[in-house]
Design a protein around this motif. Structure first.
Motif, mmCIF file in Angstrom:
data_model
loop_
_atom_site.group_PDB
_atom_site.id
_atom_site.type_symbol
_atom_site.label_atom_id
_atom_site.label_comp_id
_atom_site.label_asym_id
_atom_site.label_seq_id
_atom_site.Cartn_x
_atom_site.Cartn_y
_atom_site.Cartn_z
ATOM 1 N N GLN A 254 0.997 -1.176 0.251
ATOM 2 C CA GLN A 254 0.015 0.055 0.107
ATOM 3 C C GLN A 254 0.647 1.224 -0.031
ATOM 4 O O GLN A 254 0.652 2.131 -0.750
ATOM 5 C CB GLN A 254 -0.833 0.165 1.204
ATOM 6 C CG GLN A 254 -2.067 -1.150 1.057
ATOM 7 C CD GLN A 254 -2.732 -1.478 2.502
ATOM 8 O OE1 GLN A 254 -2.529 -0.517 3.387
ATOM 9 N NE2 GLN A 254 -3.474 -2.224 2.563
ATOM 10 N N SER A 255 1.922 1.185 0.779
ATOM 11 C CA SER A 255 2.856 2.251 0.907
ATOM 12 C C SER A 255 3.639 2.596 -0.363
ATOM 13 O O SER A 255 3.696 3.524 -0.906
ATOM 14 C CB SER A 255 3.952 2.390 1.920
ATOM 15 O OG SER A 255 5.196 3.005 1.862
ATOM 16 N N LEU A 256 4.020 1.347 -1.265
ATOM 17 C CA LEU A 256 4.827 1.755 -2.383
ATOM 18 C C LEU A 256 3.692 1.999 -3.700
ATOM 19 O O LEU A 256 4.041 3.053 -4.425
ATOM 20 C CB LEU A 256 5.298 0.400 -2.918
ATOM 21 C CG LEU A 256 6.350 -0.578 -2.015
ATOM 22 C CD1 LEU A 256 6.840 -1.820 -2.760
ATOM 23 C CD2 LEU A 256 7.518 0.364 -2.271
ATOM 24 N N LEU A 257 2.508 1.683 -3.532
ATOM 25 C CA LEU A 257 1.622 2.117 -4.715
ATOM 26 C C LEU A 257 1.235 3.667 -4.403
ATOM 27 O O LEU A 257 0.889 4.331 -5.301
ATOM 28 C CB LEU A 257 0.293 1.236 -4.497
ATOM 29 C CG LEU A 257 0.726 -0.239 -4.914
ATOM 30 C CD1 LEU A 257 -0.433 -1.074 -5.011
ATOM 31 C CD2 LEU A 257 1.283 -0.313 -6.252
ATOM 32 N N ALA A 259 3.040 5.941 -3.385
ATOM 33 C CA ALA A 259 3.981 6.882 -3.963
ATOM 34 C C ALA A 259 4.018 7.055 -5.746
ATOM 35 O O ALA A 259 4.756 7.818 -6.058
ATOM 36 C CB ALA A 259 5.452 6.365 -3.646
ATOM 37 N N ILE A 260 3.096 6.268 -6.225
ATOM 38 C CA ILE A 260 3.004 6.360 -7.808
ATOM 39 C C ILE A 260 2.452 7.753 -8.182
ATOM 40 O O ILE A 260 1.299 7.980 -7.713
ATOM 41 C CB ILE A 260 2.340 5.286 -8.307
ATOM 42 C CG1 ILE A 260 3.026 3.834 -7.884
ATOM 43 C CG2 ILE A 260 2.304 5.334 -9.926
ATOM 44 C CD1 ILE A 260 1.965 2.907 -8.548
ATOM 45 N N LYS A 269 -4.032 11.852 -4.333
ATOM 46 C CA LYS A 269 -3.712 10.539 -3.303
ATOM 47 C C LYS A 269 -3.165 10.847 -2.006
ATOM 48 O O LYS A 269 -2.485 11.712 -1.623
ATOM 49 C CB LYS A 269 -2.640 9.739 -4.457
ATOM 50 C CG LYS A 269 -3.389 9.470 -5.748
ATOM 51 C CD LYS A 269 -2.249 8.563 -6.431
ATOM 52 C CE LYS A 269 -1.832 7.449 -5.799
ATOM 53 N NZ LYS A 269 -0.771 6.711 -6.652
ATOM 54 N N LYS A 270 -3.850 10.117 -1.203
ATOM 55 C CA LYS A 270 -3.114 9.953 0.360
ATOM 56 C C LYS A 270 -1.853 9.271 0.131
ATOM 57 O O LYS A 270 -1.870 7.946 -0.140
ATOM 58 C CB LYS A 270 -4.089 9.344 1.220
ATOM 59 C CG LYS A 270 -3.780 9.471 2.560
ATOM 60 C CD LYS A 270 -4.515 8.658 3.553
ATOM 61 C CE LYS A 270 -4.021 8.964 5.141
ATOM 62 N NZ LYS A 270 -5.174 8.112 6.097
ATOM 63 N N ARG A 271 -0.672 10.057 0.618
ATOM 64 C CA ARG A 271 0.598 9.267 0.423
ATOM 65 C C ARG A 271 0.901 8.639 1.826
ATOM 66 O O ARG A 271 0.466 9.208 2.825
ATOM 67 C CB ARG A 271 1.789 10.328 0.078
ATOM 68 C CG ARG A 271 3.173 9.850 0.120
ATOM 69 C CD ARG A 271 3.603 8.978 -0.969
ATOM 70 N NE ARG A 271 4.599 8.134 -0.629
ATOM 71 C CZ ARG A 271 6.030 8.743 -1.046
ATOM 72 N NH1 ARG A 271 5.981 9.951 -1.249
ATOM 73 N NH2 ARG A 271 6.982 8.015 -0.689
#
Length: 331
Positions: A254-257, A259-260, A269-271
């Motif tokens: 979830q964290s990696l996605l 950051a896209i 988007k919520k980073r």
């Protein structure tokens, strides 16, 4: 319905010894790949993603026995590659090819393109020298190189053209499985698109199976059928590409996605920003390897390592958030 399984990796480990002192005694081990399992189906693209240092490239090199594994099994078409002697493995080598990140480092600067391409054909005794020259011209045209260019040396080409040479060299022996280790990450964005489209076309034409290693999640979504997410040498999650990108289960995924970058500036988007750094692979934390940085950590994560299991059909994850079991601590 799934196609045949071409590659099956079971509990693969790759530990590198840490040697210190005058006597170079082993005082520890770097756990670059720590007990991962996955399978790759015929003519699909399976991608490995994760932060730098997570063990993606080491996994690729270990599969092809460029590095001998510490433990585990690697099955290709049902036969364990680790059972082969080095001499016998050469017969299988032509079916298993690798394309590296830096094409200039992987190409002999003293050889022309023609010599680079003809060498593997003659080494594997696939054709006579005269027939091999015809094969060189044919594969060069497939990857977008002219007949005139094959008489030049690697330094006379751009980065994108060198990568085309590397692709041609890998495919000229007619492999079944190709591992692409950050094959487009060193190229300009416009050149990346050309090389990716070329790889997709060649995959269809030659019926290839790809293991695609990358940290670029946009590229991975474009080329992949399934994706495996690695962290600190371990597999965190695997799923079909659309499933993983639309419904990631593991907090790390979830964290990696998050950051896209979005292509639509109006979409906010919520980073998910992770705290701290990746732990030292020579001294990984107890319990879940991600618990020191996980925004959803609880007590069980710090003590008990989650089992990598199927949380829903064809969606595997290693996270206690999807366990139905009660926490049980040994006294």
């Amino acid at each position: 319905m799934h196609k045949n399984i071409v590659l099956e990796v079971n509990h693969l480990k790759q530990y590198f010894p840490i040697k210190t002192g005058v006597l170079r005694r082993t005082t520890g081990r770097v756990k670059a790949v720590d007990d991962i399992s996955f399978e790759v189906h015929e003519q699909e693209t399976f991608s490995l993603v994760g932060e730098s240092g997570c063990g993606k490239s080491t996994t690729g090199r270990t599969i092809l026995r460029l590095l001998e594994p510490t433990e585990g099994d690697v099955f290709y078409n049902g036969r364990n590659l680790l059972d082969y002697s080095k001499r016998d493995f050469r017969k299988v080598r032509r079916d298993l090819q690798m394309i590296f990140q830096d094409p200039y480092s992987s190409l002999n600067p003293r050889m022309t393109v023609k010599q680079l391409l003809i060498e593997p054909v003659l080494t594997h005794k696939l054709a006579s020298k005269k027939e091999a020259e015809k094969m060189v011209i044919a594969i060069a045209e497939k990857v977008g190189l002219s007949t005139e260019q094959i008489n030049r040396y690697p330094h006379e080409f751009s980065g994108g053209q060198r990568q085309r040479i590397s692709i041609a060299r890998a495919l000229i022996v007619k492999p079944k499985l190709v591992i692409l280790d950050e094959a487009v990450s060193a190229l300009d964005v416009s050149i990346q698109a050309q090389i990716l489209n070329l790889l997709i076309e060649l995959q269809k034409e030659f019926k290839l199976t790809y293991v695609f290693i990358s940290h670029d999640l946009n590229v991975v979504r474009h080329v992949s059928d399934r994706v495996g997410v690695m962290y600190l040498g371990q597999m965190m999650e695997t799923a079909a590409t659309d499933t993983l990108y639309e419904r990631p289960l593991h907090p790390y995924t979830q964290s990696l996605l998050s950051a896209i970058p979005s292509h639509d500036p109006s979409v906010k988007k919520k980073r998910i920003i992770l705290k701290g750094d990746v732990p030292d692979p020579s001294n990984p934390p107890s319990g879940c390897p991600f618990h020191l940085r996980c925004p959803k950590v609880h007590d069980r994560c710090k003590i008990e390592k989650p089992i990598f299991k199927e949380s829903e059909p064809e969606h595997w994850v290693a996270c206690h958030l999807y366990d139905n079991e009660e926490l049980s601590l040994q006294p």
